[in-house]
Design a protein around this motif. Sequence first.
Motif, PDB file in Angstrom:
ATOM      1  N   GLY A  73       0.824  -1.209   0.000  1.00  0.00           N
ATOM      2  CA  GLY A  73       0.000   0.000   0.000  1.00  0.00           C
ATOM      3  C   GLY A  73       0.858   1.258   0.000  1.00  0.00           C
ATOM      4  N   PRO A  74       0.235   2.418   0.115  1.00  0.00           N
ATOM      5  CA  PRO A  74       0.956   3.690   0.036  1.00  0.00           C
ATOM      6  C   PRO A  74       2.088   3.847   1.053  1.00  0.00           C
ATOM      7  CG  PRO A  74      -1.405   4.068  -0.071  1.00  0.00           C
ATOM      8  CD  PRO A  74      -1.207   2.615   0.241  1.00  0.00           C
ATOM      9  N   THR A  75       1.969   3.216   2.221  1.00  0.00           N
ATOM     10  CA  THR A  75       3.018   3.359   3.235  1.00  0.00           C
ATOM     11  C   THR A  75       4.028   2.210   3.226  1.00  0.00           C
ATOM     12  OG1 THR A  75       1.660   2.284   4.923  1.00  0.00           O
ATOM     13  CG2 THR A  75       1.489   4.683   4.754  1.00  0.00           C
ATOM     14  N   GLY A  76       3.887   1.289   2.302  1.00  0.00           N
ATOM     15  CA  GLY A  76       4.774   0.128   2.247  1.00  0.00           C
ATOM     16  C   GLY A  76       6.235   0.455   2.047  1.00  0.00           C
ATOM     17  N   GLY A  77       6.524   1.510   1.316  1.00  0.00           N
ATOM     18  CA  GLY A  77       7.919   1.897   1.093  1.00  0.00           C
ATOM     19  C   GLY A  77       8.621   2.300   2.371  1.00  0.00           C
ATOM     20  N   TYR A  78       7.888   2.932   3.275  1.00  0.00           N
ATOM     21  CA  TYR A  78       8.476   3.294   4.565  1.00  0.00           C
ATOM     22  C   TYR A  78       8.811   2.032   5.347  1.00  0.00           C
ATOM     23  CZ  TYR A  78       6.675   7.928   3.470  1.00  0.00           C
ATOM     24  OH  TYR A  78       6.412   9.117   2.850  1.00  0.00           O
ATOM     25  N   LEU A  79       7.873   1.083   5.345  1.00  0.00           N
ATOM     26  CA  LEU A  79       8.086  -0.164   6.068  1.00  0.00           C
ATOM     27  C   LEU A  79       9.293  -0.927   5.526  1.00  0.00           C
ATOM     28  CD1 LEU A  79       4.345  -1.273   6.348  1.00  0.00           C
ATOM     29  CD2 LEU A  79       5.802  -0.475   8.225  1.00  0.00           C
ATOM     30  N   ILE A  80       9.332  -1.105   4.215  1.00  0.00           N
ATOM     31  CA  ILE A  80      10.452  -1.817   3.594  1.00  0.00           C
ATOM     32  C   ILE A  80      11.750  -1.036   3.787  1.00  0.00           C
ATOM     33  CG2 ILE A  80      11.401  -2.649   1.384  1.00  0.00           C
ATOM     34  CD1 ILE A  80       9.051  -4.323   2.555  1.00  0.00           C
ATOM     35  N   GLY A  81      11.661   0.281   3.749  1.00  0.00           N
ATOM     36  CA  GLY A  81      12.833   1.136   3.946  1.00  0.00           C
ATOM     37  C   GLY A  81      13.460   0.999   5.321  1.00  0.00           C
ATOM     38  N   PHE A  82      12.703   0.463   6.294  1.00  0.00           N
ATOM     39  CA  PHE A  82      13.265   0.278   7.632  1.00  0.00           C
ATOM     40  C   PHE A  82      14.429  -0.710   7.625  1.00  0.00           C
ATOM     41  CE2 PHE A  82       8.895   1.297   9.721  1.00  0.00           C
ATOM     42  CZ  PHE A  82       9.151   2.659   9.615  1.00  0.00           C
ATOM     43  N   LEU A  83      14.416  -1.686   6.713  1.00  0.00           N
ATOM     44  CA  LEU A  83      15.519  -2.663   6.653  1.00  0.00           C
ATOM     45  C   LEU A  83      16.852  -1.996   6.298  1.00  0.00           C
ATOM     46  CD1 LEU A  83      13.915  -5.845   5.077  1.00  0.00           C
ATOM     47  CD2 LEU A  83      15.072  -5.687   7.278  1.00  0.00           C
ATOM     48  N   PRO A  84      16.952  -1.301   5.151  1.00  0.00           N
ATOM     49  CA  PRO A  84      18.234  -0.644   4.871  1.00  0.00           C
ATOM     50  C   PRO A  84      18.547   0.459   5.881  1.00  0.00           C
ATOM     51  CG  PRO A  84      16.623  -0.066   3.189  1.00  0.00           C
ATOM     52  CD  PRO A  84      16.012  -1.140   4.037  1.00  0.00           C
ATOM     53  N   THR A  85      17.523   1.080   6.437  1.00  0.00           N
ATOM     54  CA  THR A  85      17.753   2.111   7.443  1.00  0.00           C
ATOM     55  C   THR A  85      18.499   1.529   8.643  1.00  0.00           C
ATOM     56  OG1 THR A  85      15.835   3.426   6.806  1.00  0.00           O
ATOM     57  CG2 THR A  85      16.603   3.669   9.072  1.00  0.00           C
ATOM     58  N   ALA A  86      17.993   0.442   9.204  1.00  0.00           N
ATOM     59  CA  ALA A  86      18.632  -0.166  10.374  1.00  0.00           C
ATOM     60  C   ALA A  86      20.039  -0.651  10.041  1.00  0.00           C
ATOM     61  CB  ALA A  86      17.780  -1.319  10.901  1.00  0.00           C
ATOM     62  N   PHE A  87      20.180  -1.267   8.871  1.00  0.00           N
ATOM     63  CA  PHE A  87      21.490  -1.791   8.490  1.00  0.00           C
ATOM     64  C   PHE A  87      22.509  -0.664   8.330  1.00  0.00           C
ATOM     65  CE2 PHE A  87      24.764  -3.078   5.523  1.00  0.00           C
ATOM     66  CZ  PHE A  87      25.186  -4.286   6.074  1.00  0.00           C
ATOM     67  N   ILE A  88      22.162   0.354   7.590  1.00  0.00           N
ATOM     68  CA  ILE A  88      23.110   1.444   7.318  1.00  0.00           C
ATOM     69  C   ILE A  88      23.409   2.234   8.591  1.00  0.00           C
ATOM     70  CG2 ILE A  88      23.408   3.622   6.055  1.00  0.00           C
ATOM     71  CD1 ILE A  88      21.912   2.167   3.701  1.00  0.00           C
ATOM     72  N   MET A  89      22.399   2.457   9.421  1.00  0.00           N
ATOM     73  CA  MET A  89      22.655   3.146  10.688  1.00  0.00           C
ATOM     74  C   MET A  89      23.628   2.345  11.550  1.00  0.00           C
ATOM     75  SD  MET A  89      18.868   4.501  11.735  1.00  0.00           S
ATOM     76  CE  MET A  89      19.391   4.864  13.400  1.00  0.00           C
ATOM     77  N   GLY A  90      23.362   1.063  11.703  1.00  0.00           N
ATOM     78  CA  GLY A  90      24.244   0.219  12.502  1.00  0.00           C
ATOM     79  C   GLY A  90      25.635   0.127  11.917  1.00  0.00           C
ATOM     80  N   TYR A  91      25.712   0.010  10.605  1.00  0.00           N
ATOM     81  CA  TYR A  91      27.010  -0.041   9.922  1.00  0.00           C
ATOM     82  C   TYR A  91      27.798   1.238  10.190  1.00  0.00           C
ATOM     83  CZ  TYR A  91      30.432  -0.315   6.145  1.00  0.00           C
ATOM     84  OH  TYR A  91      31.607  -0.334   5.423  1.00  0.00           O
ATOM     85  N   TYR A  92      27.132   2.382  10.043  1.00  0.00           N
ATOM     86  CA  TYR A  92      27.787   3.667  10.279  1.00  0.00           C
ATOM     87  C   TYR A  92      28.335   3.737  11.708  1.00  0.00           C
ATOM     88  CZ  TYR A  92      28.543   8.651  10.878  1.00  0.00           C
ATOM     89  OH  TYR A  92      29.118   9.863  11.156  1.00  0.00           O
ATOM     90  N   LEU A  93      27.519   3.343  12.680  1.00  0.00           N
ATOM     91  CA  LEU A  93      27.956   3.400  14.074  1.00  0.00           C
ATOM     92  C   LEU A  93      29.110   2.434  14.347  1.00  0.00           C
ATOM     93  CD1 LEU A  93      24.492   3.797  15.786  1.00  0.00           C
ATOM     94  CD2 LEU A  93      26.396   5.435  15.870  1.00  0.00           C
ATOM     95  N   GLU A  94      29.078   1.278  13.736  1.00  0.00           N
ATOM     96  CA  GLU A  94      30.165   0.317  13.928  1.00  0.00           C
ATOM     97  C   GLU A  94      31.458   0.801  13.290  1.00  0.00           C
ATOM     98  OE1 GLU A  94      28.802  -3.594  12.737  1.00  0.00           O
ATOM     99  OE2 GLU A  94      27.025  -3.395  14.018  1.00  0.00           O
ATOM    100  N   LYS A  95      31.367   1.542  12.187  1.00  0.00           N
ATOM    101  CA  LYS A  95      32.564   2.047  11.518  1.00  0.00           C
ATOM    102  C   LYS A  95      33.098   3.325  12.162  1.00  0.00           C
ATOM    103  CE  LYS A  95      33.159  -1.081   8.487  1.00  0.00           C
ATOM    104  NZ  LYS A  95      34.250  -2.016   8.694  1.00  0.00           N
ATOM    105  N   THR A  96      32.244   4.062  12.864  1.00  0.00           N
ATOM    106  CA  THR A  96      32.698   5.280  13.547  1.00  0.00           C
ATOM    107  C   THR A  96      32.827   4.951  15.029  1.00  0.00           C
ATOM    108  OG1 THR A  96      30.423   6.127  13.728  1.00  0.00           O
ATOM    109  CG2 THR A  96      31.717   6.841  11.813  1.00  0.00           C
ATOM    110  N   SER A  97      31.809   5.284  15.806  1.00  0.00           N
ATOM    111  CA  SER A  97      31.803   4.943  17.233  1.00  0.00           C
ATOM    112  C   SER A  97      30.387   5.092  17.768  1.00  0.00           C
ATOM    113  CB  SER A  97      32.760   5.841  18.017  1.00  0.00           C
ATOM    114  OG  SER A  97      32.358   7.197  17.899  1.00  0.00           O
ATOM    115  N   PHE A  98      30.117   4.375  18.825  1.00  0.00           N
ATOM    116  CA  PHE A  98      28.807   4.453  19.469  1.00  0.00           C
ATOM    117  C   PHE A  98      28.828   5.596  20.478  1.00  0.00           C
ATOM    118  CE2 PHE A  98      28.517   0.262  17.625  1.00  0.00           C
ATOM    119  CZ  PHE A  98      27.172   0.132  17.308  1.00  0.00           C
TER     120      PHE A  98
END
Length: 186
Positions: A85-110
Amino acid sequence: MRNDRLKMMIVSALFAAIIAVFAQISVPLPFSPVPITGQTLAIGLAATILGKRYGTISVAIYLLLGAIGAPVFAGMNGGLGALVGPTGGYLIGFLPTAFIMGYYLEKTSFTVKQAIVANLIGMVITLAFGTAWLKIAADLSWAAAIAGGVTPFIPLGIVKAVLAAVGGIAVRNRLQSARLLSTTTV
């Protein structure tokens, strides 16, 4: 090692439940098919606390629960219809969001500073996925999709990014000092 993995899988499942609870904090907007929800705050917390692997696993569990029909999405919705539905892109977008956020923090610092940057990056990723799908699913122009799918979410999104960063780092540090979150298991 095995106990750490099991513990982190349990914590990931708990975060999937937290995301589902935060999703029910939902404020409909009269000019947009997309409500303001607590999901993005919960996604930010998951990635900030758990890192890329387990933060992404928690989001995947949440999406799988919703896809099979559990009422975990905003407004107690579930099923594949919500994902297409219209909001499905936000839901699916949560996967790369979590991955990239976590990746960024692991490569920099928490740290709070880096977590704010990661959460702002996550906000942009979620809005990009969501708006692109909103344009297609609702057959909108780019201007209309941005007006209804991006613009109203930026101010509160910044606030949620800062809250997720500050709260997430505080919780992460306490969990690590209590030996409930491994410093090597991210």
